[in-house]
Scaffold this motif. Structure first.
Motif, short mmCIF file in Angstrom:
data_model
loop_
_atom_site.label_atom_id
_atom_site.label_comp_id
_atom_site.label_asym_id
_atom_site.label_seq_id
_atom_site.Cartn_x
_atom_site.Cartn_y
_atom_site.Cartn_z
N ASN A 202 0.76 -1.24 0.50
CA ASN A 202 0.18 -0.27 -0.09
C ASN A 202 0.87 1.35 0.15
O ASN A 202 1.18 1.61 1.23
N VAL B 151 -16.23 10.58 -4.16
CA VAL B 151 -15.97 9.68 -3.23
C VAL B 151 -14.63 9.63 -1.74
O VAL B 151 -14.46 10.42 -1.69
N GLY C 124 -13.28 9.02 1.70
CA GLY C 124 -12.78 8.33 2.73
C GLY C 124 -11.99 8.50 3.55
O GLY C 124 -11.66 9.64 3.97
N GLN D 178 -6.97 10.03 0.25
CA GLN D 178 -5.91 9.82 -0.98
C GLN D 178 -6.61 10.89 -2.33
O GLN D 178 -7.44 11.37 -2.13
N ARG E 164 -10.32 11.89 -3.73
CA ARG E 164 -10.44 10.64 -4.44
C ARG E 164 -10.33 9.91 -3.45
O ARG E 164 -9.00 9.06 -3.72
N GLY F 135 -9.85 6.05 -1.44
CA GLY F 135 -9.89 4.70 -1.70
C GLY F 135 -8.11 4.35 -2.51
O GLY F 135 -7.40 5.13 -2.61
N THR F 136 -7.51 3.23 -1.97
CA THR F 136 -5.92 3.42 -1.65
C THR F 136 -6.33 3.41 -3.44
O THR F 136 -6.10 2.02 -4.27
N GLU F 137 -4.99 3.73 -3.13
CA GLU F 137 -4.55 4.00 -5.31
C GLU F 137 -4.17 3.02 -5.71
O GLU F 137 -4.03 1.92 -5.12
#
Length: 382
Positions: free
Chosen positions: A33, A226, A228, A231, A236, A238-240
């Protein structure tokens, strides 16, 4: 590539082997990650940073102005909804044009339904181009965003983005440009174009499907789609998808090299060779749809008198190409793009979109012309 001659590069491009090679380490050993502080996050984080810089360089932007997204449609929606919701205007006004991509048109319709937005659809002329004077006349005190694509996906028509953005800058209105079809095919520089947001799409430039980017000029505020973990600098969550982003970065590098070496001029010559061969083989029956000069170097949209485009493609399996028509319940309807340009039903239904790319060759073009001419003659005699 094997099989039918591929003349549908505007629909999607094959993934370049060099792009695949760049992605593989991020799918195997460098799987971590990028947000992790330990050893396994180091290589993915560095790869993501490099990919962001590569995409930025191709568009004339800074790395911190690039936001990775999952598709061009997502990037378009982030630009439109993000600007409108961040504007704080009670009844925001958005302007686009009738031949825009459905991702923008449908996003505008959703803004109208759910966020009380006013939407203006500008007309286009017979070549599919927007008049700057029409844009100037449509601007109001409540206009927060104008969204005009750089290159049309069907005709390749290149909008006068520099002139259009000059109109919006004078009024302090943000300008978004969907450049999915243009980036990598022609030189694109966000500073020269004078725009605030730009959509880049991976699978239109030899990267995989499922990765895109939105250039967001420094200082432009967006409400994210999105929410969260914050990021992409909060734009946006979410884990890239590091491997996909690396693929887009590698594709951007390849495109920059190809443009610098004049690859787009080679493609233009092949396109014109194909056009000339078809006109010679079908005298008086081939009509160009869209501008002669102000269009993508790889795109040829023509109508062949006396046939329907889908009939020709059905009769000739040796080429892979597109028509502009859509089929609903067995009936074909004219392309909305060609209809907006004022083309009649018969000419619109006769249209073929032939789009070339990196692996197109003279042999492919010559053989494709032979196959199309033969099919057009056969279909016309039925």
């Amino acid at each position: 590539m094997t099989g039918a001659i591929y003349l549908d590069y505007n629909a999607t491009t094959p993934v370049d082997p060099a792009v695949t090679d760049a992605m593989l380490p991020l799918l195997t050993s460098a799987f971590g990650n990028p947000s992790s502080d330990h050893h396994y996050g180091t290589q993915p984080r560095a790869a993501l940073t490099r990919a962001r810089a590569q995409v930025a360089a191709l568009a004339g932007a800074s790395a911190e102005e690039i936001v990775f997204t999952g598709s061009g449609s997502e990037a378009d929606n982030l630009a439109l909804r993000g600007v409108v919701l961040a504007s704080g205007v009670d009844r925001p006004h958005v302007i686009t044009q009738r031949t825009e991509h459905p991702a923008v048109l449908h996003a505008c319709e959703a803004l109208r339904r759910w966020h009380n937005a006013d939407v203006t659809l500008l007309p286009v002329d017979s070549e599919g181009l927007v008049e700057p004077a029409d844009l100037a006349a449509a601007l109001t005190e409540r206009t927060v965003l104008v969204s005009i694509m750089l290159a049309n996906n069907e005709t390749g028509a290149l909008q006068p983005i520099g002139e259009l953005s000059r109109v919006t800058r004078e009024r302090g209105v943000l300008f978004h440009c969907d450049a999915a079809q243009a980036v990598g095919k022609i030189p694109v520089d966000v500073t020269e174009l004078g725009i605030d947001l730009l959509t880049v799409v991976g699978h239109k430039m030899y990267a995989p499907k499922g990765i895109a980017a939105l250039y967001v000029r420094a200082g432009v505020r967006l409400e994210p789609l999105v929410y969260g973990g914050g990021q992409e600098r909060g734009s946006r969550a979410g884990t890239e998808p590091v491997a996909m982003a690396v693929g887009l970065g590698a594709a951007a590098d390849l495109a920059a090299t190809d443009l610098a070496s004049g690859g787009h001029h080679r493609i233009r010559q092949l396109r014109d060779r194909l056009h000339a061969s078809l006109a010679e083989g079908l005298p008086g029956r081939v009509t160009l749809n869209g501008p002669l000069d102000a269009r993508l170097p790889n795109t040829l949209n023509i109508s062949i008198d006396g046939i329907l485009g889908h009939d020709l493609l059905a009769a000739q399996s040796g080429i892979a190409a597109s028509t502009g028509s859509a089929c609903h319940s067995g009936a074909h309807e004219p392309s909305p793009v060609l209809t907006a340009m004022g083309l009649g039903t018969s000419r619109s239904l006769a249209a073929l979109r032939l789009s070339l790319g990196r692996w197109s060759s003279e042999e492919d073009v010559d053989r494709a012309a032979e196959l199309i001419v033969s099919a057009a003659r056969a279909v016309a005699t039925r």
